[in-house]
Design a protein around this motif. Sequence first.
Motif, PDB file in Angstrom:
ATOM      1  N   LEU A  72     -25.786  39.424  29.723  1.00 56.72           N
ATOM      2  CA  LEU A  72     -26.009  40.743  29.139  1.00 56.72           C
ATOM      3  C   LEU A  72     -24.719  41.534  29.237  1.00 56.72           C
ATOM      4  CD1 LEU A  72     -27.891  42.958  27.987  1.00 56.72           C
ATOM      5  CD2 LEU A  72     -28.319  43.639  30.362  1.00 56.72           C
ATOM      6  N   HIS A  73     -24.258  42.024  28.088  1.00 58.96           N
ATOM      7  CA  HIS A  73     -23.044  42.842  28.031  1.00 58.96           C
ATOM      8  C   HIS A  73     -23.351  44.183  27.386  1.00 58.96           C
ATOM      9  CE1 HIS A  73     -21.195  38.802  28.254  1.00 58.96           C
ATOM     10  NE2 HIS A  73     -20.260  39.440  28.926  1.00 58.96           N
ATOM     11  N   SER A  74     -22.571  45.166  27.763  1.00 55.08           N
ATOM     12  CA  SER A  74     -22.601  46.420  27.031  1.00 55.08           C
ATOM     13  C   SER A  74     -21.945  46.154  25.686  1.00 55.08           C
ATOM     14  CB  SER A  74     -21.840  47.501  27.800  1.00 55.08           C
ATOM     15  OG  SER A  74     -20.513  47.088  28.059  1.00 55.08           O
ATOM     16  N   LEU A  81     -19.898  42.985  31.636  1.00 55.28           N
ATOM     17  CA  LEU A  81     -20.995  42.118  32.045  1.00 55.28           C
ATOM     18  C   LEU A  81     -21.937  42.919  32.941  1.00 55.28           C
ATOM     19  CD1 LEU A  81     -22.260  39.265  32.101  1.00 55.28           C
ATOM     20  CD2 LEU A  81     -20.872  38.821  34.134  1.00 55.28           C
ATOM     21  N   LEU A  82     -23.198  43.025  32.519  1.00 58.26           N
ATOM     22  CA  LEU A  82     -24.179  43.817  33.256  1.00 58.26           C
ATOM     23  C   LEU A  82     -25.251  42.968  33.928  1.00 58.26           C
ATOM     24  CD1 LEU A  82     -24.631  46.663  30.641  1.00 58.26           C
ATOM     25  CD2 LEU A  82     -23.380  46.780  32.811  1.00 58.26           C
ATOM     26  N   GLY A  83     -25.432  41.750  33.449  1.00 57.31           N
ATOM     27  CA  GLY A  83     -26.455  40.898  34.038  1.00 57.31           C
ATOM     28  C   GLY A  83     -26.367  39.487  33.506  1.00 57.31           C
ATOM     29  N   ARG A  84     -27.129  38.609  34.150  1.00 58.81           N
ATOM     30  CA  ARG A  84     -27.106  37.191  33.773  1.00 58.81           C
ATOM     31  C   ARG A  84     -28.441  36.559  34.141  1.00 58.81           C
ATOM     32  NH1 ARG A  84     -22.162  34.322  35.995  1.00 58.81           N
ATOM     33  NH2 ARG A  84     -21.378  34.825  33.941  1.00 58.81           N
ATOM     34  N   ILE A  85     -28.925  35.709  33.249  1.00 60.21           N
ATOM     35  CA  ILE A  85     -30.145  34.939  33.491  1.00 60.21           C
ATOM     36  C   ILE A  85     -29.743  33.467  33.542  1.00 60.21           C
ATOM     37  CG2 ILE A  85     -32.428  34.308  32.625  1.00 60.21           C
ATOM     38  CD1 ILE A  85     -32.231  36.840  30.820  1.00 60.21           C
ATOM     39  N   VAL A  92     -36.328  31.050  37.784  1.00 58.41           N
ATOM     40  CA  VAL A  92     -35.451  31.793  36.884  1.00 58.41           C
ATOM     41  C   VAL A  92     -34.668  32.746  37.769  1.00 58.41           C
ATOM     42  CG1 VAL A  92     -35.329  33.477  35.004  1.00 58.41           C
ATOM     43  CG2 VAL A  92     -36.998  31.616  34.906  1.00 58.41           C
ATOM     44  N   ILE A  93     -33.361  32.737  37.623  1.00 56.69           N
ATOM     45  CA  ILE A  93     -32.487  33.570  38.453  1.00 56.69           C
ATOM     46  C   ILE A  93     -31.966  34.716  37.594  1.00 56.69           C
ATOM     47  CG2 ILE A  93     -30.359  33.615  39.812  1.00 56.69           C
ATOM     48  CD1 ILE A  93     -30.885  30.459  40.067  1.00 56.69           C
ATOM     49  N   ILE A  94     -32.143  35.932  38.088  1.00 58.01           N
ATOM     50  CA  ILE A  94     -31.674  37.120  37.377  1.00 58.01           C
ATOM     51  C   ILE A  94     -30.636  37.802  38.257  1.00 58.01           C
ATOM     52  CG2 ILE A  94     -32.321  39.314  36.315  1.00 58.01           C
ATOM     53  CD1 ILE A  94     -35.218  38.200  36.186  1.00 58.01           C
ATOM     54  N   GLU A  95     -29.421  37.900  37.751  1.00 63.12           N
ATOM     55  CA  GLU A  95     -28.352  38.612  38.454  1.00 63.12           C
ATOM     56  C   GLU A  95     -28.119  39.929  37.722  1.00 63.12           C
ATOM     57  OE1 GLU A  95     -24.922  35.937  39.495  1.00 63.12           O
ATOM     58  OE2 GLU A  95     -26.086  34.569  38.229  1.00 63.12           O
ATOM     59  N   VAL A  96     -28.026  41.015  38.481  1.00 61.35           N
ATOM     60  CA  VAL A  96     -27.877  42.338  37.884  1.00 61.35           C
ATOM     61  C   VAL A  96     -26.702  43.053  38.547  1.00 61.35           C
ATOM     62  CG1 VAL A  96     -29.025  44.529  37.398  1.00 61.35           C
ATOM     63  CG2 VAL A  96     -30.369  42.419  37.482  1.00 61.35           C
ATOM     64  N   ALA A  97     -25.774  43.545  37.737  1.00 65.04           N
ATOM     65  CA  ALA A  97     -24.617  44.273  38.254  1.00 65.04           C
ATOM     66  C   ALA A  97     -25.034  45.667  38.717  1.00 65.04           C
ATOM     67  CB  ALA A  97     -23.547  44.389  37.168  1.00 65.04           C
ATOM     68  N   LYS A  98     -24.304  46.196  39.679  1.00 69.02           N
ATOM     69  CA  LYS A  98     -24.566  47.543  40.186  1.00 69.02           C
ATOM     70  C   LYS A  98     -24.546  48.564  39.057  1.00 69.02           C
ATOM     71  CE  LYS A  98     -22.912  51.043  43.452  1.00 69.02           C
ATOM     72  NZ  LYS A  98     -23.218  52.127  42.546  1.00 69.02           N
ATOM     73  N   GLU A  99     -23.621  48.412  38.130  1.00 68.87           N
ATOM     74  CA  GLU A  99     -23.525  49.330  36.988  1.00 68.87           C
ATOM     75  C   GLU A  99     -24.829  49.351  36.188  1.00 68.87           C
ATOM     76  OE1 GLU A  99     -22.159  51.958  34.071  1.00 68.87           O
ATOM     77  OE2 GLU A  99     -21.263  51.507  36.018  1.00 68.87           O
ATOM     78  N   ALA A 100     -25.455  48.187  36.022  1.00 69.51           N
ATOM     79  CA  ALA A 100     -26.722  48.119  35.288  1.00 69.51           C
ATOM     80  C   ALA A 100     -27.828  48.845  36.047  1.00 69.51           C
ATOM     81  CB  ALA A 100     -27.109  46.665  35.039  1.00 69.51           C
ATOM     82  N   ILE A 101     -27.854  48.672  37.361  1.00 73.00           N
ATOM     83  CA  ILE A 101     -28.852  49.370  38.177  1.00 73.00           C
ATOM     84  C   ILE A 101     -28.614  50.874  38.105  1.00 73.00           C
ATOM     85  CG2 ILE A 101     -29.683  49.735  40.538  1.00 73.00           C
ATOM     86  CD1 ILE A 101     -29.197  46.695  40.949  1.00 73.00           C
ATOM     87  N   ASP A 102     -27.348  51.283  38.171  1.00 72.78           N
ATOM     88  CA  ASP A 102     -27.020  52.707  38.063  1.00 72.78           C
ATOM     89  C   ASP A 102     -27.463  53.289  36.725  1.00 72.78           C
ATOM     90  OD1 ASP A 102     -25.895  52.543  40.580  1.00 72.78           O
ATOM     91  OD2 ASP A 102     -23.816  52.508  39.865  1.00 72.78           O
TER      92      ASP A 102
END
Length: 123
Positions: A72-74, A81-85, A92-102
């Motif tokens: 997932l990109h802006s 890069l804001l996240g990744r599946i 299923v692994i979901i990675e989420v960047a701090k910026e996305a959470i913010d």
Amino acid sequence: MPGYTVVKCAGGTRVALFEWKEHPLVEVRGTVIVPKQETRSWLRLSRDRKYRTMTIGETRYIWTPDKGHINLHSSGGSPQLLGRISRGENTVIIEVAKEAIDRGLLDPIVTAAFLLQCGHSID
């Protein structure tokens, strides 16, 4: 009558609702609200079928496959890069960047990951 799937957070609050019918519907609640709409509209497949756009409010994000992941990109000048599946063994692994959470994107990212990995046709 269509079937439904509800996604809840650990505290029991409803985060997302899926209505399974010929053209499935999705609704996201929480910090960022995505009104009920067809999944194919919310995660719109590009004409060349190489990526999907996800619109939240007035902001567009891009989901792109990349070597066993879906990133997932802006959108815009310098995509971030804001996240990744990805998939593990029976997971299923979901990675989420701090910026996305913010930005309040955790619930929409989990919802999109569910749709992209569930095996149902979303188009």
